[in-house]
Design a protein around this motif. Structure first.
Motif, PDB file in Angstrom:
ATOM      1  N   ALA A  81      42.042  45.237  40.230  1.00 38.91           N
ATOM      2  CA  ALA A  81      41.440  43.968  39.825  1.00 38.91           C
ATOM      3  C   ALA A  81      41.229  43.924  38.317  1.00 38.91           C
ATOM      4  O   ALA A  81      41.483  42.894  37.672  1.00 38.91           O
ATOM      5  CB  ALA A  81      40.119  43.767  40.559  1.00 38.91           C
ATOM      6  N   LEU A  82      40.774  45.023  37.740  1.00 40.74           N
ATOM      7  CA  LEU A  82      40.545  45.057  36.299  1.00 40.74           C
ATOM      8  C   LEU A  82      41.860  44.932  35.536  1.00 40.74           C
ATOM      9  O   LEU A  82      41.916  44.305  34.471  1.00 40.74           O
ATOM     10  CB  LEU A  82      39.818  46.347  35.917  1.00 40.74           C
ATOM     11  N   HIS A  83      42.926  45.516  36.096  1.00 39.17           N
ATOM     12  CA  HIS A  83      44.243  45.382  35.469  1.00 39.17           C
ATOM     13  C   HIS A  83      44.693  43.927  35.509  1.00 39.17           C
ATOM     14  O   HIS A  83      45.183  43.383  34.495  1.00 39.17           O
ATOM     15  CB  HIS A  83      45.254  46.272  36.195  1.00 39.17           C
ATOM     16  N   ARG A  84      44.513  43.272  36.647  1.00 34.34           N
ATOM     17  CA  ARG A  84      44.894  41.860  36.765  1.00 34.34           C
ATOM     18  C   ARG A  84      44.026  40.987  35.876  1.00 34.34           C
ATOM     19  O   ARG A  84      44.475  39.962  35.357  1.00 34.34           O
ATOM     20  CB  ARG A  84      44.800  41.412  38.218  1.00 34.34           C
ATOM     21  N   ASP A  85      42.782  41.398  35.692  1.00 34.60           N
ATOM     22  CA  ASP A  85      41.875  40.646  34.823  1.00 34.60           C
ATOM     23  C   ASP A  85      42.387  40.663  33.385  1.00 34.60           C
ATOM     24  O   ASP A  85      42.348  39.646  32.677  1.00 34.60           O
ATOM     25  CB  ASP A  85      40.481  41.252  34.907  1.00 34.60           C
ATOM     26  N   GLN A  86      42.849  41.818  32.933  1.00 27.92           N
ATOM     27  CA  GLN A  86      43.401  41.906  31.583  1.00 27.92           C
ATOM     28  C   GLN A  86      44.656  41.052  31.436  1.00 27.92           C
ATOM     29  O   GLN A  86      44.873  40.413  30.394  1.00 27.92           O
ATOM     30  CB  GLN A  86      43.709  43.371  31.241  1.00 27.92           C
ATOM     31  N   ARG A 111      34.747  43.177  39.555  1.00 32.64           N
ATOM     32  CA  ARG A 111      34.503  43.658  38.191  1.00 32.64           C
ATOM     33  C   ARG A 111      33.396  44.716  38.150  1.00 32.64           C
ATOM     34  O   ARG A 111      33.067  45.222  37.091  1.00 32.64           O
ATOM     35  CB  ARG A 111      34.129  42.498  37.283  1.00 32.64           C
ATOM     36  N   GLY A 112      32.808  45.005  39.302  1.00 36.71           N
ATOM     37  CA  GLY A 112      31.754  46.015  39.348  1.00 36.71           C
ATOM     38  C   GLY A 112      30.367  45.457  39.174  1.00 36.71           C
ATOM     39  O   GLY A 112      29.426  46.203  38.865  1.00 36.71           O
ATOM     40  N   ARG A 113      30.200  44.153  39.390  1.00 37.09           N
ATOM     41  CA  ARG A 113      28.892  43.525  39.236  1.00 37.09           C
ATOM     42  C   ARG A 113      28.317  43.183  40.611  1.00 37.09           C
ATOM     43  O   ARG A 113      29.041  42.676  41.475  1.00 37.09           O
ATOM     44  CB  ARG A 113      29.013  42.252  38.395  1.00 37.09           C
ATOM     45  N   PRO A 140      33.651  38.666  51.144  1.00 41.32           N
ATOM     46  CA  PRO A 140      34.555  39.591  50.466  1.00 41.32           C
ATOM     47  C   PRO A 140      33.866  40.922  50.194  1.00 41.32           C
ATOM     48  O   PRO A 140      32.644  41.043  50.293  1.00 41.32           O
ATOM     49  CB  PRO A 140      34.905  38.871  49.155  1.00 41.32           C
ATOM     50  N   ALA A 141      34.663  41.904  49.836  1.00 42.67           N
ATOM     51  CA  ALA A 141      34.124  43.228  49.515  1.00 42.67           C
ATOM     52  C   ALA A 141      33.152  43.131  48.353  1.00 42.67           C
ATOM     53  O   ALA A 141      33.375  42.411  47.381  1.00 42.67           O
ATOM     54  CB  ALA A 141      35.264  44.185  49.176  1.00 42.67           C
ATOM     55  N   GLY A 142      32.039  43.865  48.472  1.00 49.47           N
ATOM     56  CA  GLY A 142      31.074  43.943  47.392  1.00 49.47           C
ATOM     57  C   GLY A 142      30.034  42.845  47.362  1.00 49.47           C
ATOM     58  O   GLY A 142      29.141  42.860  46.520  1.00 49.47           O
ATOM     59  N   VAL A 143      30.124  41.864  48.283  1.00 50.15           N
ATOM     60  CA  VAL A 143      29.221  40.710  48.275  1.00 50.15           C
ATOM     61  C   VAL A 143      28.194  40.844  49.403  1.00 50.15           C
ATOM     62  O   VAL A 143      28.536  41.217  50.522  1.00 50.15           O
ATOM     63  CB  VAL A 143      30.000  39.390  48.435  1.00 50.15           C
ATOM     64  N   ALA A 144      26.928  40.519  49.094  1.00 53.90           N
ATOM     65  CA  ALA A 144      25.862  40.498  50.095  1.00 53.90           C
ATOM     66  C   ALA A 144      25.372  39.063  50.247  1.00 53.90           C
ATOM     67  O   ALA A 144      25.242  38.335  49.260  1.00 53.90           O
ATOM     68  CB  ALA A 144      24.712  41.407  49.690  1.00 53.90           C
ATOM     69  N   ARG A 145      25.108  38.667  51.487  1.00 52.18           N
ATOM     70  CA  ARG A 145      24.634  37.304  51.760  1.00 52.18           C
ATOM     71  C   ARG A 145      23.248  37.349  52.411  1.00 52.18           C
ATOM     72  O   ARG A 145      23.050  38.032  53.415  1.00 52.18           O
ATOM     73  CB  ARG A 145      25.602  36.576  52.683  1.00 52.18           C
ATOM     74  N   LEU A 146      22.309  36.628  51.821  1.00 53.87           N
ATOM     75  CA  LEU A 146      20.977  36.465  52.393  1.00 53.87           C
ATOM     76  C   LEU A 146      20.905  35.069  52.991  1.00 53.87           C
ATOM     77  O   LEU A 146      21.110  34.072  52.287  1.00 53.87           O
ATOM     78  CB  LEU A 146      19.901  36.636  51.319  1.00 53.87           C
ATOM     79  N   ALA A 190      32.687  47.777  51.147  1.00 54.37           N
ATOM     80  CA  ALA A 190      32.547  48.350  49.809  1.00 54.37           C
ATOM     81  C   ALA A 190      33.849  48.171  49.032  1.00 54.37           C
ATOM     82  O   ALA A 190      34.942  48.193  49.605  1.00 54.37           O
ATOM     83  CB  ALA A 190      32.188  49.830  49.908  1.00 54.37           C
ATOM     84  N   VAL A 191      33.736  47.976  47.730  1.00 55.70           N
ATOM     85  CA  VAL A 191      34.908  47.876  46.856  1.00 55.70           C
ATOM     86  C   VAL A 191      35.374  49.286  46.525  1.00 55.70           C
ATOM     87  O   VAL A 191      34.627  50.076  45.955  1.00 55.70           O
ATOM     88  CB  VAL A 191      34.577  47.109  45.566  1.00 55.70           C
ATOM     89  N   THR A 192      36.596  49.609  46.879  1.00 55.78           N
ATOM     90  CA  THR A 192      37.113  50.953  46.613  1.00 55.78           C
ATOM     91  C   THR A 192      37.519  51.081  45.143  1.00 55.78           C
ATOM     92  O   THR A 192      37.822  50.078  44.486  1.00 55.78           O
ATOM     93  CB  THR A 192      38.329  51.255  47.488  1.00 55.78           C
ATOM     94  N   PRO A 193      37.533  52.293  44.606  1.00 57.69           N
ATOM     95  CA  PRO A 193      37.955  52.484  43.212  1.00 57.69           C
ATOM     96  C   PRO A 193      39.365  51.962  42.957  1.00 57.69           C
ATOM     97  O   PRO A 193      39.639  51.417  41.880  1.00 57.69           O
ATOM     98  CB  PRO A 193      37.878  54.002  43.031  1.00 57.69           C
ATOM     99  N   GLU A 194      40.259  52.122  43.937  1.00 55.62           N
ATOM    100  CA  GLU A 194      41.640  51.654  43.765  1.00 55.62           C
ATOM    101  C   GLU A 194      41.694  50.135  43.640  1.00 55.62           C
ATOM    102  O   GLU A 194      42.397  49.581  42.796  1.00 55.62           O
ATOM    103  CB  GLU A 194      42.502  52.117  44.936  1.00 55.62           C
TER     104      GLU A 194
END
Length: 209
Positions: free
Chosen positions: A183-188, A121-123, A139-145, A174-178
């Motif tokens: 994901a945002l479409h599936r979220d809707q 979702r871009g967060r 997963p893409a976009g996630v950082a683990r400490l 990294a989460v690609t724009p595509e």
């Protein structure tokens, strides 16, 4: 000090900022149960958020992107996974999207799924992992400490030496724009299906066997 984005994404920047905060405050604990240790770490992360000028929401509700399926449990029908879940922390900032945080001592949890969907979702999504071996793929976009701890035997008590700047940070791709657009479409679509499910007549409850 202002944080600048890098190609690895904001999650990495925030994970490094949290590590610096824990190191500078000499964060550590000794002789805590698993539940107490998780609470101690959660409070430390909330302290970092407060020092950054953000608000912390504990047990913040979130929604999975993909809708669950109706499952037949023999005596009852249920949704799996459930429509909603809760994040350990959601850090609300004046500028930028909120930060999703999960804190776990094992990989066997729903943290990966929740953080994956928040990142899509871009967060920014941070996973604070302490104790246990690291097995889950990020997963893409996630950082683990990772905060390695020691534990005693019977009764089990956990200890963490003061966090240093060498505490390991791992990153998903990294989460690609595509991927984000899909994901945002599936979220809707999920939102529409949830509204449809909520409008269905309520059943009489589980069938007793």
């Amino acid at each position: 000090m202002a944080l600048e984005l890098t190609a690895a994404g904001e999650s990495e920047i925030l994970a490094a900022a949290l590590r610096t905060y824990l190191s500078e405050t000499r964060f550590a604990f000794t002789g805590l149960t698993g539940k107490e240790a998780t609470l101690c770490i959660t409070r430390a992360v909330a302290g970092w958020a407060k020092a950054s000028g953000w608000r912390s929401r504990w047990e913040a509700p979130m929604r999975y992107i993909d809708p669950p399926r109706q499952m037949n449990g023999g005596c009852r029908i249920y949704w799996s996974p459930p429509w909603s879940a809760y994040l350990d922390l959601r850090l609300v900032r004046k500028e930028g999207p909120p930060v999703a945080v999960e804190i776990d001592r094992e990989d066997d949890s729903t943290a990966v799924d929740k953080l994956r969907d928040e990142a899509l979702r871009g967060r920014p999504a941070l996973w604070i992992r302490w104790h246990g071996a690291l097995r889950a793929e990020l997963p893409a976009g996630v950082a683990r400490l990772h905060l390695p701890t020691r534990s005693s035997r019977s009764p089990v008590r956990c200890s963490l030496t003061p966090v240093t700047s060498a505490a390991a940070i791992a990153l998903g791709e990294a989460v690609t724009p595509e991927v984000r657009a899909d994901a945002l479409h599936r979220d809707q679509q999920r939102i529409a299906e949830e509204k449809h499910a909520a409008a269905l007549p309520r059943g009489l409850g589980p069938i007793r066997c």
